[in-house]
Design an enzyme around this catalytic site. Structure first.
Site, PDB file in Angstrom:
ATOM      1  N   ARG A  88      93.977  90.387 -25.446  1.00 39.38           N
ATOM      2  CA  ARG A  88      95.229  89.773 -24.965  1.00 39.38           C
ATOM      3  C   ARG A  88      94.927  88.699 -23.914  1.00 39.38           C
ATOM      4  NH1 ARG A  88      96.073  95.364 -25.217  1.00 39.38           N
ATOM      5  NH2 ARG A  88      97.885  96.106 -26.391  1.00 39.38           N
ATOM      6  N   ASN A  95      99.728  80.652 -23.182  1.00 41.69           N
ATOM      7  CA  ASN A  95     100.963  81.362 -22.833  1.00 41.69           C
ATOM      8  C   ASN A  95     101.424  81.144 -21.391  1.00 41.69           C
ATOM      9  OD1 ASN A  95     101.039  82.153 -25.426  1.00 41.69           O
ATOM     10  ND2 ASN A  95     100.645  84.331 -25.082  1.00 41.69           N
ATOM     11  N   ARG A 151     103.207 104.963 -27.957  1.00 35.86           N
ATOM     12  CA  ARG A 151     102.004 105.103 -28.801  1.00 35.86           C
ATOM     13  C   ARG A 151     101.211 106.341 -28.401  1.00 35.86           C
ATOM     14  NH1 ARG A 151     100.577  98.709 -28.653  1.00 35.86           N
ATOM     15  NH2 ARG A 151     101.892  98.100 -30.410  1.00 35.86           N
TER      16      ARG A 151
HETATM   17  N1  NAI Z   1     103.927  93.256 -23.843  1.00 30.57           N
HETATM   18  C1  NAI Z   1     103.800  93.825 -25.021  1.00 30.57           C
HETATM   19  O1  NAI Z   1     103.799  95.042 -25.128  1.00 30.57           O
HETATM   20  C2  NAI Z   1     103.689  92.982 -26.261  1.00 30.57           C
HETATM   21  C3  NAI Z   1     103.481  91.640 -26.160  1.00 30.57           C
HETATM   22  N2  NAI Z   1     103.389  90.854 -27.271  1.00 30.57           N
HETATM   23  C4  NAI Z   1     103.245  89.418 -27.066  1.00 30.57           C
HETATM   24  O2  NAI Z   1     104.492  88.778 -27.358  1.00 30.57           O
HETATM   25  C5  NAI Z   1     104.245  87.418 -27.702  1.00 30.57           C
HETATM   26  C6  NAI Z   1     105.024  87.061 -28.966  1.00 30.57           C
HETATM   27  O3  NAI Z   1     104.474  87.710 -30.080  1.00 30.57           O
HETATM   28  P1  NAI Z   1     105.085  87.461 -31.543  1.00 30.57           P
HETATM   29  O4  NAI Z   1     106.567  87.508 -31.492  1.00 30.57           O
HETATM   30  O5  NAI Z   1     104.368  88.344 -32.466  1.00 30.57           O
HETATM   31  O6  NAI Z   1     104.652  85.939 -31.806  1.00 30.57           O
HETATM   32  P2  NAI Z   1     105.330  84.910 -32.815  1.00 30.57           P
HETATM   33  O7  NAI Z   1     104.375  83.810 -33.012  1.00 30.57           O
HETATM   34  O8  NAI Z   1     105.851  85.631 -34.003  1.00 30.57           O
HETATM   35  O9  NAI Z   1     106.596  84.363 -32.006  1.00 30.57           O
HETATM   36  C7  NAI Z   1     106.491  83.613 -30.846  1.00 30.57           C
HETATM   37  C8  NAI Z   1     107.636  82.611 -30.841  1.00 30.57           C
HETATM   38  O10 NAI Z   1     107.637  81.917 -29.593  1.00 30.57           O
HETATM   39  C9  NAI Z   1     108.116  80.603 -29.879  1.00 30.57           C
HETATM   40  N3  NAI Z   1     107.802  79.701 -28.767  1.00 30.57           N
HETATM   41  C10 NAI Z   1     106.617  79.146 -28.440  1.00 30.57           C
HETATM   42  N4  NAI Z   1     106.758  78.357 -27.361  1.00 30.57           N
HETATM   43  C11 NAI Z   1     108.063  78.428 -26.989  1.00 30.57           C
HETATM   44  C12 NAI Z   1     108.826  77.843 -25.939  1.00 30.57           C
HETATM   45  N5  NAI Z   1     108.267  77.031 -25.052  1.00 30.57           N
HETATM   46  N6  NAI Z   1     110.127  78.141 -25.879  1.00 30.57           N
HETATM   47  C13 NAI Z   1     110.711  78.965 -26.770  1.00 30.57           C
HETATM   48  N7  NAI Z   1     110.038  79.555 -27.782  1.00 30.57           N
HETATM   49  C14 NAI Z   1     108.735  79.273 -27.896  1.00 30.57           C
HETATM   50  C15 NAI Z   1     107.416  80.237 -31.173  1.00 30.57           C
HETATM   51  O11 NAI Z   1     108.056  79.143 -31.826  1.00 30.57           O
HETATM   52  C16 NAI Z   1     107.532  81.553 -31.937  1.00 30.57           C
HETATM   53  O12 NAI Z   1     108.682  81.581 -32.767  1.00 30.57           O
HETATM   54  C17 NAI Z   1     102.732  87.278 -27.811  1.00 30.57           C
HETATM   55  O13 NAI Z   1     102.212  86.696 -26.639  1.00 30.57           O
HETATM   56  C18 NAI Z   1     102.262  88.715 -27.952  1.00 30.57           C
HETATM   57  O14 NAI Z   1     100.942  88.887 -27.532  1.00 30.57           O
HETATM   58  C19 NAI Z   1     103.499  91.381 -28.518  1.00 30.57           C
HETATM   59  C20 NAI Z   1     103.703  92.730 -28.678  1.00 30.57           C
HETATM   60  C21 NAI Z   1     103.790  93.639 -27.567  1.00 30.57           C
HETATM   61  O1  OAA Z   2      98.214  94.041 -29.057  1.00 27.54           O
HETATM   62  C1  OAA Z   2      98.763  92.956 -28.816  1.00 27.54           C
HETATM   63  O2  OAA Z   2      98.180  91.887 -28.691  1.00 27.54           O
HETATM   64  C2  OAA Z   2     100.244  92.949 -28.651  1.00 27.54           C
HETATM   65  C3  OAA Z   2     100.598  93.977 -27.668  1.00 27.54           C
HETATM   66  O3  OAA Z   2     100.541  93.771 -26.470  1.00 27.54           O
HETATM   67  C4  OAA Z   2     100.769  95.335 -28.182  1.00 27.54           C
HETATM   68  O4  OAA Z   2     101.135  95.524 -29.356  1.00 27.54           O
HETATM   69  O5  OAA Z   2     100.540  96.253 -27.400  1.00 27.54           O
END
Ligand code: NAI
Ligand code: OAA
Length: 308
Positions: A88, A95, A151
């Site tokens: 990550r 990001n 999880r």
């Molecule tokens: N904290 C957690 O537990 C988790 C965090 N994540 C994180 O969440 C983030 C998103 O993951 P996904 O939805 O799978 O990615 P994704 O690629 O499916 O969606 C991200 C979206 O953000 C949009 N985007 C990019 N720049 C932008 C901006 N400046 N303004 C508005 N929208 C913008 C993109 O166009 C895209 O539609 C990733 O960084 C991922 O690592 C994912 C799962 C769990």
């Molecule tokens: O694994 C990743 O990169 C997305 C995330 O944070 C999660 O699913 O816990």
């Protein structure tokens, strides 16, 4: 009450879907930078309303933050996800810029907003929002512990060969492959410590599978997970909007709690109408304290790469 979700990708759409399905918010506004994408996701989701029986209005916009004005909660999911083999932390370069810009836009139109940070590396992105938004610290919540704990419960139930509803447990510290701290000492099956049922080897297996939970799914899916992340966000948002005061581990700015300061790390907290209402101080074993400190050291190093 209005909720904004920034990012209409896999996680953002899942957040919007679960929030709408649970029917506690009046409106969900989805924002994305990709032309028409948020509008399309919102329309598709709205067409499930009569099928799934919810009244939440979902709208989408390509970058028009005036539509988000007056949001009680905003969820930041914008940014790139990792691919198999990545950590990550490798996502920070792209990001951080996105999260900083999105935060400024959100706060401009909703100065009283509570922000839930999802984009990775989440603990560092939550720290960035603290340093750049001007919001009080009770209004910035990093989402990681809610998901990691879900999880953990999944892996505990698997090892115990029991229903997930029989088990309870919590994960604190960092939302990273190495820095997660599943609290085995406090995990229970119907109030009975899991150590009564699982030997040390089984417990170690549960802890390790929990810590790499995100990486395991990324390997299987080719990108990171979205259903459980979206569900975890919806639990946080509901606890705020309905003032449920649930105890949920979240990545919060610490000021001496758990021996750390000026860092966002996962700790149990009471989440209600004011956002973070209280950080709950629980007793850790010496080994857990050492792992918490180790996780803090690693997150602090990543935070050092931020430019404000
Ligand atoms: N904290 C957690 O537990 C988790 C965090 N994540 C994180 O969440 C983030 C998103 O993951 P996904 O939805 O799978 O990615 P994704 O690629 O499916 O969606 C991200 C979206 O953000 C949009 N985007 C990019 N720049 C932008 C901006 N400046 N303004 C508005 N929208 C913008 C993109 O166009 C895209 O539609 C990733 O960084 C991922 O690592 C994912 C799962 C769990
Ligand atoms: O694994 C990743 O990169 C997305 C995330 O944070 C999660 O699913 O816990």
């Amino acid at each position: 009450m209005k909720v904004t979700v920034v990012g209409a990708g896999a996680v953002g759409a899942s957040c919007a879907e679960y929030i709408a399905m649970k029917n506690f918010a009046s409106e969900v506004v989805v924002v994305d930078i990709k032309e028409g994408f948020a509008e399309g996701k919102a329309m598709d989701l709205m067409q499930t309303a009569s099928l799934n029986g919810f009244d939440t209005k979902i709208t989408g916009t390509t970058g028009d933050y005036s539509k988000t004005a007056g949001s009680k909660v905003a969820v930041i999911t914008s940014g790139i996800p990792r691919k198999p083999g990545m950590t990550r932390e490798e996502l920070i370069g792209i990001n951080a810029g996105i999260v900083k810009e999105v935060t400024a836009n959100l706060v401009k139109h909703s100065p009283d907003v509570i922000i839930i940070v999802v984009s990775n590396p989440m603990d560092t992105m939550a720290y960035l929002v603290h340093k750049t938004s001007g919001l009080p610290k009770n209004k910035i919540i990093g989402m990681g512990g809610a998901l990691d704990s879900a999880r953990f419960k999944y892996r505990l139930a698997e090892a115990l060969e029991c229903p997930i509803s029989d088990v309870d447990g919590m994960v604190i510290a960092a939302h990273s492959d190495t820095g997660m701290l599943p609290l085995l000492s406090k995990a229970t099956r119907n109030g009975v410590p899991v150590s009564e049922f699982l030997n040390e080897e089984q417990q170690a297996y549960v802890a390790e599978e929990t810590k790499v939970g995100g990486a395991t799914l990324t390997k299987l899916l080719g990108t990171s997970a979205w259903y459980a992340p979206g569900a975890a966000v919806s639990v946080l948002v509901q606890s705020i909007l309905c003032d449920q005061k649930k105890m949920i581990p979240c990545s919060l700015m610490l000021d001496g709690e758990y021996g750390e300061s000026d860092i966002c790390l996962g700790v149990p907290a009471i989440i209600g109408a004011n956002g973070v209402e209280k950080i709950v101080d629980i007793t850790l074993t010496d080994a857990e304290k050492a792992k918490f400190a180790e996780a803090a050291k690693a997150v602090r190093e990543v935070n050092g790469d931020l430019k404000f």
